[in-house]
Design a protein around this motif. Structure first.
Motif, mmCIF file in Angstrom:
data_model
loop_
_atom_site.group_PDB
_atom_site.id
_atom_site.type_symbol
_atom_site.label_atom_id
_atom_site.label_comp_id
_atom_site.label_asym_id
_atom_site.label_seq_id
_atom_site.Cartn_x
_atom_site.Cartn_y
_atom_site.Cartn_z
ATOM 1 N N GLU A 15 8.478 51.243 -34.841
ATOM 2 C CA GLU A 15 9.710 51.112 -34.059
ATOM 3 C C GLU A 15 10.224 52.475 -33.612
ATOM 4 N N ASP A 39 14.927 41.396 -42.065
ATOM 5 C CA ASP A 39 13.544 41.067 -42.426
ATOM 6 C C ASP A 39 13.123 41.769 -43.722
ATOM 7 N N THR A 40 14.081 42.430 -44.384
ATOM 8 C CA THR A 40 13.735 43.116 -45.641
ATOM 9 C C THR A 40 14.730 42.761 -46.747
#
Ligand SMILES: Nc1nc2[nH]cc(C(=O)O)c2c(=O)[nH]1
Ligand code: SF4
Ligand SMILES: [Mg+2]
Length: 232
Positions: A15, A39-40
């Motif tokens: 990213e 997402d973590t």
């Protein structure tokens, strides 16, 4: 000193401005926000994950050895989380130890931009990738947008990165960007998504609006390559 560590792995920066560069990732535990699309979650959500398994208190000297063992051939360390800026003073000690062995090591921080860097910390970091959260995160605005913090990142060594779920959100991006004082060409727009298909569709939908606004488009290379596999 110690750091609360979630994981260390070798991958490629997926990213932002350095995407495509091979990197070692240090994912620190704990976060001060709770974005709906995070997402973590395994790095901070102790209602869903077991901190005894996911949060390891590690001495900075030990961690430096672990990272050096992972680096071979790689010159970039990306420190992410969770929110790494919760642990600035220990990170500083870690970087000092790492640079004894690797004086040219580049260090990037992935931060949500709610906690200002101390002057000493700002000195030690090569690039802050500041990723302020938009309304699509469902975090109350008062918690996710800290004006003083957003204006405190060194302009010559900072970039902005936004997770956008719809091109219409680029108006909101412009307002947040104005708080930071960073220019459009230091701004990266990234689609939300944890599958290659959703990321590719997002990139296609965003490419023209991003171009018109003078921003950059960011892939999520690791998702395109490996989906949402851990340690990638
Ligand atoms: N390959 C890869 N690149 C990344 N860039 C930022 C990441 C993050 O989770 O903050 C990340 C990640 O988890 N993996
Ligand atoms: S700030 Fe980052 S790590 Fe924290 S909840 Fe939001 S997306 Fe997840
Ligand atoms: Mg992430």
């Amino acid at each position: 000193m110690t750091l609360l560590v979630n994981e260390v792995f070798r991958s490629v920066q997926g990213e932002g401005p350095s995407s495509g560069q091979p990197a070692v990732f240090l994912r620190l535990a704990n976060c001060n926000l709770a974005c709906v699309w995070c997402d973590t979650r395994f790095s901070w959500d102790w209602t869903l994950f077991d901190p005894a398994k996911e949060r390891h208190e590690t001495r900075t000297t030990e961690l430096a050895s672990e990272i050096i063992a992972e680096l071979h051939g790689i010159n970039l360390l990306v420190i992410t989380g969770g929110e790494p800026q919760l642990q600035q003073s220990s990170i500083l000690e870690l970087i000092t130890a790492l640079r004894v062995n690797s004086p040219n090591l580049r260090v990037e921080i992935e931060t949500n931009g709610t906690i200002p860097p101390t002057p000493q910390f700002a000195e030690a970091i090569d690039l802050f990738v500041v990723s302020p959260k938009l309304a699509n995160s469902s975090v109350p605005e008062k918690r996710r947008l800290r004006h003083r913090a957003l204006a405190s990142f060194p302009p010559d060594r900072s970039a902005l990165k936004f997770v956008v779920t719809d091109p219409r959100e680029l108006e909101e991006v412009a307002a947040v960007r104005a708080i930071t004082g960073l220019p459009p060409n230091r701004t990266w727009i990234m689609p939300e998504g944890t599958t290659p298909d959703s990321v590719l569709r997002g990139l296609q939908r965003l490419s023209e609006p991003v171009a018109r606004a003078g921003y950059n488009l960011s892939p999520r290379l690791h998702i395109l390559m490996w989906g949402d596999a851990r340690g990638r």
